[in-house]
Design a protein around this motif. Sequence first.
Motif, PDB file in Angstrom:
ATOM      1  N   ALA A   1      -2.453   1.386 -14.276  1.00 12.34           N
ATOM      2  CA  ALA A   1      -2.677   2.731 -13.729  1.00 12.34           C
ATOM      3  C   ALA A   1      -1.411   3.572 -13.804  1.00 12.34           C
ATOM      4  O   ALA A   1      -1.447   4.751 -14.193  1.00 12.34           O
ATOM      5  N   ALA A   2      -0.280   2.972 -13.459  1.00 14.09           N
ATOM      6  CA  ALA A   2       0.981   3.704 -13.485  1.00 14.09           C
ATOM      7  C   ALA A   2       1.371   4.088 -14.908  1.00 14.09           C
ATOM      8  O   ALA A   2       1.869   5.191 -15.165  1.00 14.09           O
ATOM      9  N   GLN A   3       1.141   3.173 -15.863  1.00 16.59           N
ATOM     10  CA  GLN A   3       1.522   3.460 -17.245  1.00 16.59           C
ATOM     11  C   GLN A   3       0.707   4.606 -17.823  1.00 16.59           C
ATOM     12  O   GLN A   3       1.196   5.369 -18.656  1.00 16.59           O
ATOM     13  N   LEU A   4      -0.530   4.763 -17.373  1.00 18.03           N
ATOM     14  CA  LEU A   4      -1.382   5.842 -17.854  1.00 18.03           C
ATOM     15  C   LEU A   4      -1.361   7.052 -16.920  1.00 18.03           C
ATOM     16  O   LEU A   4      -2.238   7.916 -16.997  1.00 18.03           O
ATOM     17  N   LYS A   5      -0.376   7.089 -16.026  1.00 19.42           N
ATOM     18  CA  LYS A   5      -0.114   8.261 -15.187  1.00 19.42           C
ATOM     19  C   LYS A   5      -1.238   8.562 -14.199  1.00 19.42           C
ATOM     20  O   LYS A   5      -1.523   9.718 -13.905  1.00 19.42           O
ATOM     21  N   TYR A   6      -1.858   7.522 -13.665  1.00 13.53           N
ATOM     22  CA  TYR A   6      -2.847   7.709 -12.605  1.00 13.53           C
ATOM     23  C   TYR A   6      -2.212   7.368 -11.258  1.00 13.53           C
ATOM     24  O   TYR A   6      -1.479   6.379 -11.148  1.00 13.53           O
ATOM     25  N   ASP A   7      -2.515   8.149 -10.244  1.00  9.94           N
ATOM     26  CA  ASP A   7      -2.154   7.764  -8.883  1.00  9.94           C
ATOM     27  C   ASP A   7      -3.102   6.668  -8.420  1.00  9.94           C
ATOM     28  O   ASP A   7      -4.290   6.682  -8.763  1.00  9.94           O
ATOM     29  N   TRP A   8      -2.591   5.729  -7.630  1.00  7.90           N
ATOM     30  CA  TRP A   8      -3.438   4.642  -7.165  1.00  7.90           C
ATOM     31  C   TRP A   8      -4.589   5.167  -6.307  1.00  7.90           C
ATOM     32  O   TRP A   8      -5.672   4.593  -6.284  1.00  7.90           O
ATOM     33  N   SER A   9      -4.383   6.280  -5.624  1.00  9.34           N
ATOM     34  CA  SER A   9      -5.450   6.873  -4.823  1.00  9.34           C
ATOM     35  C   SER A   9      -6.604   7.364  -5.692  1.00  9.34           C
ATOM     36  O   SER A   9      -7.742   7.473  -5.222  1.00  9.34           O
ATOM     37  N   ASP A  10      -6.336   7.669  -6.971  1.00  7.86           N
ATOM     38  CA  ASP A  10      -7.405   8.054  -7.894  1.00  7.86           C
ATOM     39  C   ASP A  10      -8.172   6.835  -8.407  1.00  7.86           C
ATOM     40  O   ASP A  10      -9.380   6.906  -8.642  1.00  7.86           O
ATOM     41  N   ILE A  11      -7.464   5.733  -8.579  1.00  7.56           N
ATOM     42  CA  ILE A  11      -8.097   4.517  -9.088  1.00  7.56           C
ATOM     43  C   ILE A  11      -8.893   3.818  -7.993  1.00  7.56           C
ATOM     44  O   ILE A  11      -9.998   3.332  -8.225  1.00  7.56           O
ATOM     45  N   ALA A  12      -8.345   3.753  -6.789  1.00  6.41           N
ATOM     46  CA  ALA A  12      -8.997   3.047  -5.676  1.00  6.41           C
ATOM     47  C   ALA A  12      -9.121   3.967  -4.468  1.00  6.41           C
ATOM     48  O   ALA A  12      -8.510   3.720  -3.428  1.00  6.41           O
ATOM     49  N   PRO A  13      -9.898   5.044  -4.567  1.00  4.48           N
ATOM     50  CA  PRO A  13      -9.991   5.988  -3.439  1.00  4.48           C
ATOM     51  C   PRO A  13     -10.577   5.365  -2.183  1.00  4.48           C
ATOM     52  O   PRO A  13     -10.188   5.726  -1.068  1.00  4.48           O
ATOM     53  N   ALA A  14     -11.510   4.416  -2.355  1.00  2.36           N
ATOM     54  CA  ALA A  14     -12.132   3.810  -1.179  1.00  2.36           C
ATOM     55  C   ALA A  14     -11.126   3.018  -0.350  1.00  2.36           C
ATOM     56  O   ALA A  14     -11.270   2.895   0.870  1.00  2.36           O
ATOM     57  N   GLU A  15     -10.094   2.485  -1.005  1.00  2.00           N
ATOM     58  CA  GLU A  15      -9.089   1.689  -0.290  1.00  2.00           C
ATOM     59  C   GLU A  15      -8.073   2.556   0.441  1.00  2.00           C
ATOM     60  O   GLU A  15      -7.250   2.035   1.190  1.00  2.00           O
ATOM     61  N   GLN A  16      -8.122   3.841   0.216  1.00  2.00           N
ATOM     62  CA  GLN A  16      -7.168   4.744   0.865  1.00  2.00           C
ATOM     63  C   GLN A  16      -7.769   5.409   2.106  1.00  2.00           C
ATOM     64  O   GLN A  16      -7.051   5.995   2.902  1.00  2.00           O
ATOM     65  N   HIS A  17      -9.072   5.318   2.261  1.00  2.00           N
ATOM     66  CA  HIS A  17      -9.750   5.989   3.371  1.00  2.00           C
ATOM     67  C   HIS A  17     -10.660   4.980   4.065  1.00  2.00           C
ATOM     68  O   HIS A  17     -11.842   4.864   3.761  1.00  2.00           O
ATOM     69  N   PHE A  18     -10.088   4.261   5.000  1.00  2.00           N
ATOM     70  CA  PHE A  18     -10.842   3.225   5.691  1.00  2.00           C
ATOM     71  C   PHE A  18     -11.764   3.826   6.742  1.00  2.00           C
ATOM     72  O   PHE A  18     -11.410   4.774   7.437  1.00  2.00           O
ATOM     73  N   GLN A  19     -12.964   3.247   6.867  1.00  2.00           N
ATOM     74  CA  GLN A  19     -13.903   3.624   7.917  1.00  2.00           C
ATOM     75  C   GLN A  19     -13.620   2.786   9.169  1.00  2.00           C
ATOM     76  O   GLN A  19     -13.036   1.703   9.085  1.00  2.00           O
ATOM     77  N   PRO A  20     -14.041   3.257  10.341  1.00  2.00           N
ATOM     78  CA  PRO A  20     -13.856   2.450  11.560  1.00  2.00           C
ATOM     79  C   PRO A  20     -14.539   1.091  11.413  1.00  2.00           C
ATOM     80  O   PRO A  20     -15.674   0.990  10.945  1.00  2.00           O
ATOM     81  N   LEU A  21     -13.834   0.048  11.784  1.00  2.00           N
ATOM     82  CA  LEU A  21     -14.372  -1.299  11.638  1.00  2.00           C
ATOM     83  C   LEU A  21     -15.414  -1.606  12.712  1.00  2.00           C
ATOM     84  O   LEU A  21     -15.333  -1.126  13.849  1.00  2.00           O
ATOM     85  N   LYS A  22     -16.396  -2.405  12.303  1.00  2.00           N
ATOM     86  CA  LYS A  22     -17.404  -2.835  13.258  1.00  2.00           C
ATOM     87  C   LYS A  22     -16.786  -3.743  14.314  1.00  2.00           C
ATOM     88  O   LYS A  22     -17.173  -3.729  15.477  1.00  2.00           O
ATOM     89  N   TYR A  23     -15.787  -4.552  13.868  1.00  2.00           N
ATOM     90  CA  TYR A  23     -15.068  -5.442  14.787  1.00  2.00           C
ATOM     91  C   TYR A  23     -13.574  -5.168  14.669  1.00  2.00           C
ATOM     92  O   TYR A  23     -12.850  -5.872  13.944  1.00  2.00           O
ATOM     93  N   PRO A  24     -13.066  -4.136  15.358  1.00  2.00           N
ATOM     94  CA  PRO A  24     -11.655  -3.762  15.200  1.00  2.00           C
ATOM     95  C   PRO A  24     -10.671  -4.821  15.661  1.00  2.00           C
ATOM     96  O   PRO A  24      -9.518  -4.809  15.260  1.00  2.00           O
TER      97      PRO A  24
END
Length: 389
Positions: A360-383
């Motif tokens: 991703a870095a070599q092709l000039k992508y931000d990791w947030s573009d490649i894995a957007p779901a991992e950057q915005h966590f939802q509230p956990l069912k069991y925090p």
Amino acid sequence: MAIANRSISEGKMGWFTQLIGLGLVILALIDVFLSVLYPRSGKGWLSVPLSRGIWKLFGFMADLPRWKRQKTRDRILSYAGPTVLVIVIAVWVLLLLFGFALMVWVALGSAIQSSNGPTPTDFITAFYYSGYTLTTSGFGDLVPQTNSYRLLAIIESALGFSIFTLTITYLLSVYSALTQRNVFALSLHHQTARAANAAELLARLGADGDFQNSRQDIAQIAVNALMLLESHHAYPVLHYFRFQRPYYAMARIALLTMDTATLIRSALDEKQYRSLVNSTAVAALGDGGQHLLTELSNSFLPNCDRTRQQQPDSVLRQWYYQAIDRLQLEGIATPADLDAGAELYITLRRQWEPYVMAMAAQLKYDWSDIAPAEQHFQPLKYPDRLGSV
């Protein structure tokens, strides 16, 4: 005596010029052979360094302060792949033109003569004759007078016809492979509900906790990943086709493929889904995806330090528990010991994540573009699961 010495000197220079021309022709033919007829990554003498250099140039241009907008940077980088193709093909043709021009230059006015008046002996005329012959357009107003140069003209025409035919076939094959890659990327994009979320893909594969009919789908994803490996082996230029939308990115494809395999091995109840976890489909998905990453990394990122490119354990642990919540919501049985499952997930992910992040870095992508779901966590069912993080 002086005239004789000058004649000998000119003769030596003529042979030297022809030898250089022959070298250029051989260089072009070897690179065409390695790039088109024996296409394995990293073998082209000219095409590989040219491709890397052109990509670095586009990367430098995209990083200039004047191109601050992300859309502008992405647009610039999206031109890199087609530009690489055009320049590589142009270099092949120019090498052949210049090579044959050097070989016939010394024969102008003697073995090659004009059919209309005196024969020019400058290099431009030799280049003109070479171009006419290479493009199989005929001899024009310059005609070979000896058998050796007639034979050379036939060889050049045959090579010209072959090179142009191979080039057209090569272009069609490259874009066919590119289309297949894009179709696979779009398929993963929509199978994850356009969220780049491997947990969503796995939940849909095992809707209502039933993976009975999912093995064929998993096996097809594995086959598509291996086809990507072979297409990038056959056409290394594919690596430099970097589209503006991140869901077409090879890094996104690799992330979803490998994360799905990792979640199957770490987030499913081992007793209930033992046959799936140990199936050949999952083995092909995980091992085939790792093979893809390793081979592409060795070919395109030979000097990249992958040890620094990884996310903290806390982030991966939170992502794992997020995936567990999504699977449980779909009625899929998860491991009884979730802490052990999280440790297994982190261990497995460390084997492939650095490769994906480096790509991703070599092709000039931000990791947030490649894995957007991992950057915005939802509230956990069991925090309380994250209490130790």
